[in-house]
Design a protein around this motif. Structure first.
Motif, mmCIF file in Angstrom:
data_model
loop_
_atom_site.group_PDB
_atom_site.id
_atom_site.type_symbol
_atom_site.label_atom_id
_atom_site.label_comp_id
_atom_site.label_asym_id
_atom_site.label_seq_id
_atom_site.Cartn_x
_atom_site.Cartn_y
_atom_site.Cartn_z
ATOM 1 N N TYR A 124 0.841 -1.202 0.000
ATOM 2 C CA TYR A 124 0.000 0.000 0.000
ATOM 3 C C TYR A 124 0.877 1.253 0.000
ATOM 4 N N GLU A 125 1.925 1.221 0.818
ATOM 5 C CA GLU A 125 2.839 2.366 0.921
ATOM 6 C C GLU A 125 3.551 2.619 -0.403
ATOM 7 N N PRO A 167 -5.467 -3.120 -5.641
ATOM 8 C CA PRO A 167 -4.208 -2.348 -5.674
ATOM 9 C C PRO A 167 -4.102 -1.442 -6.882
ATOM 10 N N GLY A 168 -4.682 -1.848 -8.018
ATOM 11 C CA GLY A 168 -4.605 -1.015 -9.212
ATOM 12 C C GLY A 168 -5.302 0.322 -9.066
ATOM 13 N N GLU A 169 -6.243 0.439 -8.111
ATOM 14 C CA GLU A 169 -6.964 1.687 -7.908
ATOM 15 C C GLU A 169 -6.106 2.755 -7.235
ATOM 16 N N LEU A 170 -4.952 2.359 -6.692
ATOM 17 C CA LEU A 170 -4.082 3.320 -6.015
ATOM 18 C C LEU A 170 -3.018 3.893 -6.932
ATOM 19 N N GLY A 172 -10.052 -2.775 1.135
ATOM 20 C CA GLY A 172 -11.357 -2.431 0.577
ATOM 21 C C GLY A 172 -11.347 -2.023 -0.865
ATOM 22 N N HIS A 173 -10.184 -2.072 -1.538
ATOM 23 C CA HIS A 173 -10.143 -1.763 -2.961
ATOM 24 C C HIS A 173 -8.957 -2.486 -3.593
ATOM 25 N N ARG A 231 -6.345 -10.167 -4.342
ATOM 26 C CA ARG A 231 -7.531 -10.556 -3.561
ATOM 27 C C ARG A 231 -7.359 -10.216 -2.088
ATOM 28 N N ILE A 232 -6.222 -10.573 -1.497
ATOM 29 C CA ILE A 232 -6.059 -10.307 -0.064
ATOM 30 C C ILE A 232 -5.806 -8.818 0.190
ATOM 31 N N PHE A 233 -5.249 -8.120 -0.795
ATOM 32 C CA PHE A 233 -5.092 -6.667 -0.688
ATOM 33 C C PHE A 233 -6.476 -6.021 -0.615
ATOM 34 N N ARG A 234 -7.380 -6.458 -1.484
ATOM 35 C CA ARG A 234 -8.740 -5.912 -1.495
ATOM 36 C C ARG A 234 -9.467 -6.237 -0.188
ATOM 37 N N GLU A 235 -9.255 -7.430 0.348
ATOM 38 C CA GLU A 235 -9.895 -7.821 1.605
ATOM 39 C C GLU A 235 -9.417 -6.941 2.759
#
Length: 221
Positions: free
Chosen positions: A178-179, A217-220, A214-215, A207-211
Motif C-alpha cells: 500500500y505504501e 491495488p490497481g486503484e491506487l 477495501g479496494h 484478492r487479499i489486498f482488497r480484503e
C-alpha cells in the motif's frame, strides 16, 4: 515528487533504525541516532530551522514504523517530540533532545505493558525489515533472526497477540505494498509489486489486498 521520494527514503531509513533497536538494543539505537544527528547537523550547517525540519522528518519516519495503524497516537507523539525539539535553543540542544526523546520512546515501548512485551518486539522486528528482507521473510527466517525455535516463536506470539505470526508477516507485506503504491516514485505493475513483496501469485495478492484495504491495488496507481 521530491517530497514523496524523501518520505519513502526516510521511512526505509527509519526501518533500519528500528531494526537496530529490535536486534541490538536501545544503546545501539541511541548510537545510531547520535550518528544521524551529527550527519544532519553537518548537512544543514547548524541552521536551527533546518534542524527542526530534518529532525522532524526522521521522527515522523520512526513513528510511522512504530505506529502504522494508530494515526491518532502517531500524530500525538509527533507533536510532542516536535515541540520538544523546537523549544531547544541551540543546535547541540536540539540534537540532544532528538536523541534522548526518541531513545526514551523506544525504552518506554520496551517496558510498556509487560504482558505483551514479547509480541511487541516481534512486531517491530517485522515492521523494521527493509523491503529486500521482507520479501523473503517467513516464520522460519524470523525465528532464526530472533534466536527462537519456530514452534516457540509462533506459539508465544499467538498467545500474546491473538493472531498468527504468518498473518502478521502477511499484513506487513500488504501494508508495505500500500505504501509503495501511494508514495512510489514511478508506476509499478501489480505483477511486479506482488513479486517484490514475495507473493508468487498476483491474483492472490490482489484478492487479499482488497480484503484488507477495501479496494484493488490497481486503484491506487
Amino acid at each position: 515528487m521530491g517530497n514523496i521520494l524523501q518520505i519513502t527514503k526516510t521511512i526505509e531509513f527509519a526501518r533500519h533504525m528500528v531494526q537496530t533497536w529490535t536486534e541490538q538494543g536501545v544503546e545501539a539505537f541511541r548510537a545510531a541516532l547520535e550518528n544521524c544527528a551529527r550527519l544532519i547537523a553537518s548537512e544543514t550547517g547548524d541552521s536551527l530551522s533546518d534542524l527542526d525540519s530534518r529532525f522532524g522528518i526522521v521522527v515522523a519516519g520512526v513513528l510511522t514504523v512504530l505506529f502504522p495503524q494508530q494515526p491518532e497516537t502517531l500524530i500525538r507523539r509527533q507533536a510532542i517530540l516536535h515541540q520538544a525539539i523546537s523549544k531547544a535553543d541551540t543546535a547541540g540542544e536540539k540534537a540532544a533532545v532528538f536523541v534522548h526523546d526518541l531513545s526514551a520512546l523506544l525504552e518506554e515501548l520496551a517496558g510498556d505493558d509487560e504482558t505483551h512485551r514479547f509480541s511487541q518486539r516481534v512486531r517491530l522486528s517485522i515492521r523494521s525489515s527493509p523491503l529486500e528482507e521482507l520479501r523473503g521473510l517467513t516464520v522460519e527466517s524470523l525465528a532464526d533472526r530472533l534466536g527462537y525455535s519456530r514452534s516457540h516463536l509462533s506459539r508465544k506470539f499467538h498467545q500474546e497477540a491473538l493472531v498468527s505470526l504468518h498473518e502478521e508477516i502477511q499484513d506487513e507485506k500488504l501494508r508495505r505494498g500500500y505504501e509503495i503504491l501511494r508514495h512510489g516514485r514511478s508506476r509499478v505493475s501489480i505483477r511486479a509489486l506482488s513479486q517484490q513483496l514475495g507473493f508468487g501469485d498476483p491474483a492472490y495478492f490482489s484478492r487479499i489486498f482488497r480484503e484488507k484495504f477495501g479496494h484493488n491495488p490497481g486503484e491506487l496507481h
